[in-house]
Design a protein around this motif. Sequence first.
Motif, PDB file in Angstrom:
ATOM      1  N   LEU A 149       1.047  -1.179   0.086  1.00 35.53           N
ATOM      2  CA  LEU A 149      -0.010  -0.033   0.081  1.00 35.53           C
ATOM      3  C   LEU A 149       0.905   1.102   0.083  1.00 35.53           C
ATOM      4  CD1 LEU A 149      -2.955  -0.907   2.580  1.00 35.53           C
ATOM      5  CD2 LEU A 149      -3.001  -0.512   0.260  1.00 35.53           C
ATOM      6  N   TYR A 150       2.075   1.340   0.840  1.00 35.69           N
ATOM      7  CA  TYR A 150       2.863   2.473   0.726  1.00 35.69           C
ATOM      8  C   TYR A 150       3.361   2.738  -0.571  1.00 35.69           C
ATOM      9  CZ  TYR A 150       7.086   5.100   1.398  1.00 35.69           C
ATOM     10  OH  TYR A 150       8.145   6.006   1.190  1.00 35.69           O
ATOM     11  N   PHE A 151       3.936   1.543  -1.429  1.00 39.86           N
ATOM     12  CA  PHE A 151       4.449   1.798  -2.594  1.00 39.86           C
ATOM     13  C   PHE A 151       3.549   2.149  -3.650  1.00 39.86           C
ATOM     14  CE2 PHE A 151       8.027  -0.927  -1.062  1.00 39.86           C
ATOM     15  CZ  PHE A 151       9.045  -0.032  -1.190  1.00 39.86           C
ATOM     16  N   PHE A 152       2.296   1.824  -3.359  1.00 38.29           N
ATOM     17  CA  PHE A 152       1.071   2.256  -4.569  1.00 38.29           C
ATOM     18  C   PHE A 152       0.882   3.744  -4.319  1.00 38.29           C
ATOM     19  CE2 PHE A 152      -0.242  -2.477  -4.724  1.00 38.29           C
ATOM     20  CZ  PHE A 152       0.621  -2.479  -6.088  1.00 38.29           C
ATOM     21  N   LYS A 153       0.915   3.971  -3.023  1.00 41.86           N
ATOM     22  CA  LYS A 153       0.488   5.563  -2.453  1.00 41.86           C
ATOM     23  C   LYS A 153       1.711   6.590  -3.097  1.00 41.86           C
ATOM     24  CE  LYS A 153      -2.660   4.541   1.056  1.00 41.86           C
ATOM     25  NZ  LYS A 153      -2.715   4.296   2.636  1.00 41.86           N
ATOM     26  N   GLU A 154       2.803   6.100  -3.081  1.00 35.76           N
ATOM     27  CA  GLU A 154       3.836   6.867  -3.648  1.00 35.76           C
ATOM     28  C   GLU A 154       3.878   6.933  -5.117  1.00 35.76           C
ATOM     29  OE1 GLU A 154       6.646   8.469  -1.874  1.00 35.76           O
ATOM     30  OE2 GLU A 154       5.122   8.177  -0.504  1.00 35.76           O
ATOM     31  N   SER A 155       3.448   5.990  -5.859  1.00 42.36           N
ATOM     32  CA  SER A 155       3.165   5.815  -7.110  1.00 42.36           C
ATOM     33  C   SER A 155       2.041   6.721  -7.591  1.00 42.36           C
ATOM     34  CB  SER A 155       3.142   4.371  -7.782  1.00 42.36           C
ATOM     35  OG  SER A 155       2.516   4.389  -9.064  1.00 42.36           O
ATOM     36  N   LEU A 156       1.046   6.720  -6.796  1.00 41.65           N
ATOM     37  CA  LEU A 156      -0.059   7.699  -7.053  1.00 41.65           C
ATOM     38  C   LEU A 156       0.310   9.212  -7.055  1.00 41.65           C
ATOM     39  CD1 LEU A 156      -3.162   7.641  -7.594  1.00 41.65           C
ATOM     40  CD2 LEU A 156      -3.468   7.799  -5.097  1.00 41.65           C
ATOM     41  N   LYS A 157       1.212   9.357  -6.166  1.00 45.33           N
ATOM     42  CA  LYS A 157       1.669  11.188  -5.907  1.00 45.33           C
ATOM     43  C   LYS A 157       2.346  11.425  -7.190  1.00 45.33           C
ATOM     44  CE  LYS A 157       2.545  10.786  -1.033  1.00 45.33           C
ATOM     45  NZ  LYS A 157       3.835  10.642   0.061  1.00 45.33           N
ATOM     46  N   TYR A 158       3.243  10.501  -7.878  1.00 47.58           N
ATOM     47  CA  TYR A 158       3.735  10.859  -9.119  1.00 47.58           C
ATOM     48  C   TYR A 158       3.159  11.033  -9.927  1.00 47.58           C
ATOM     49  CZ  TYR A 158       8.592  10.808  -6.783  1.00 47.58           C
ATOM     50  OH  TYR A 158       9.654  11.262  -6.039  1.00 47.58           O
ATOM     51  N   TYR A 159       2.152  10.011 -10.324  1.00 51.62           N
ATOM     52  CA  TYR A 159       1.229   9.870 -11.446  1.00 51.62           C
ATOM     53  C   TYR A 159       0.168  11.183 -11.399  1.00 51.62           C
ATOM     54  CZ  TYR A 159       2.080   5.643 -13.437  1.00 51.62           C
ATOM     55  OH  TYR A 159       2.935   4.386 -14.231  1.00 51.62           O
ATOM     56  N   GLU A 160      -0.083  11.585 -10.255  1.00 49.77           N
ATOM     57  CA  GLU A 160      -0.990  12.626  -9.974  1.00 49.77           C
ATOM     58  C   GLU A 160      -0.100  14.202 -10.411  1.00 49.77           C
ATOM     59  OE1 GLU A 160      -4.348  11.302  -6.608  1.00 49.77           O
ATOM     60  OE2 GLU A 160      -2.609  12.290  -5.926  1.00 49.77           O
ATOM     61  N   SER A 161       1.196  14.296 -10.103  1.00 53.78           N
ATOM     62  CA  SER A 161       1.873  15.171 -10.319  1.00 53.78           C
ATOM     63  C   SER A 161       1.921  15.589 -11.728  1.00 53.78           C
ATOM     64  CB  SER A 161       3.290  15.188  -9.611  1.00 53.78           C
ATOM     65  OG  SER A 161       4.072  14.186 -10.146  1.00 53.78           O
ATOM     66  N   ILE A 162       1.848  14.422 -12.378  1.00 56.53           N
ATOM     67  CA  ILE A 162       1.949  14.909 -14.055  1.00 56.53           C
ATOM     68  C   ILE A 162       0.859  14.659 -14.823  1.00 56.53           C
ATOM     69  CG2 ILE A 162       4.441  14.219 -14.284  1.00 56.53           C
ATOM     70  CD1 ILE A 162       3.598  11.242 -15.254  1.00 56.53           C
ATOM     71  N   GLN A 163      -0.394  14.393 -13.841  1.00 56.75           N
ATOM     72  CA  GLN A 163      -1.805  14.377 -14.160  1.00 56.75           C
ATOM     73  C   GLN A 163      -2.077  13.069 -15.374  1.00 56.75           C
ATOM     74  OE1 GLN A 163      -2.478  18.176 -15.604  1.00 56.75           O
ATOM     75  NE2 GLN A 163      -3.543  18.800 -13.506  1.00 56.75           N
ATOM     76  N   HIS A 164      -1.401  11.922 -15.061  1.00 59.78           N
ATOM     77  CA  HIS A 164      -1.353  10.710 -16.002  1.00 59.78           C
ATOM     78  C   HIS A 164      -2.614   9.878 -15.515  1.00 59.78           C
ATOM     79  CE1 HIS A 164      -0.212   7.037 -17.979  1.00 59.78           C
ATOM     80  NE2 HIS A 164       0.829   7.591 -18.808  1.00 59.78           N
ATOM     81  N   LYS A 165      -3.925  10.140 -16.291  1.00 56.84           N
ATOM     82  CA  LYS A 165      -4.924   9.383 -15.918  1.00 56.84           C
ATOM     83  C   LYS A 165      -4.821   8.034 -15.930  1.00 56.84           C
ATOM     84  CE  LYS A 165      -8.126  13.112 -17.026  1.00 56.84           C
ATOM     85  NZ  LYS A 165      -9.537  13.146 -17.780  1.00 56.84           N
ATOM     86  N   LYS A 166      -4.327   7.327 -16.900  1.00 55.93           N
ATOM     87  CA  LYS A 166      -4.306   5.835 -17.026  1.00 55.93           C
ATOM     88  C   LYS A 166      -3.471   5.645 -15.794  1.00 55.93           C
ATOM     89  CE  LYS A 166      -4.561   1.740 -19.247  1.00 55.93           C
ATOM     90  NZ  LYS A 166      -3.638   0.925 -18.193  1.00 55.93           N
TER      91      LYS A 166
END
Length: 207
Positions: A86-103
């Motif tokens: 869960l920790y790593f997925f949440k970190e991944s989410l932060k980066y995807y959100e920072s570049i607005q990568h919807k997929k």
Amino acid sequence: NLQGQNLKIDSLKIELENHKVKDSIQANILLDLAYAYLRRDIKQTQLYLEKAEDLNSALAYKKGKARVFYLKGILENIRLNYTESLYFFKESLKYYESIQHKKGIADVYIALGITNYDLAQYEEALDNYKKAIALYKTLNNKRELVTSLINIANIYSETGNYNEAIANYKGALALSETINDESGIAFVHSNLGVLYSRQGNYPLAIE
């Protein structure tokens, strides 16, 4: 299949051999190799993942960092280390959100949902799956919508909410039929059969 995986790995290794420049293209090839080895050789996955992580950090390549954390989350899930996952997925989410990568964001919500499900955190899982569905709809990604609806139906089935489960399986079935996803259609039919038999609707179960 195994032969297909071997061809994919060989092809990626040739690509890596030919691409000497340490750029985002090389970082993605390294990550593709890490993914390709995931279900076969965890040590090779780790090796390519570390190389990709070093290169992504040097390049400050956010999409690459998001993919690294996503893959680390999958690895920890395979090892049954759900909290780390869960920790790593949440970190991944932060980066995807920072570049607005919807997929990417939607894919992480699915991964979070799966891990919540593994931890019997059904409400959190449903919430994450629904967030993924909203994004897949904007992307018109029917294949991933099918997966999301099946995941939601599985939760309702697990928690005894059979009517909701059936409604979501039927939604997945309709979408599977529009994209001719034969494995999706077969999977949903078999799950619907199990649910109908649990409800005592035997004639429907044998259709």
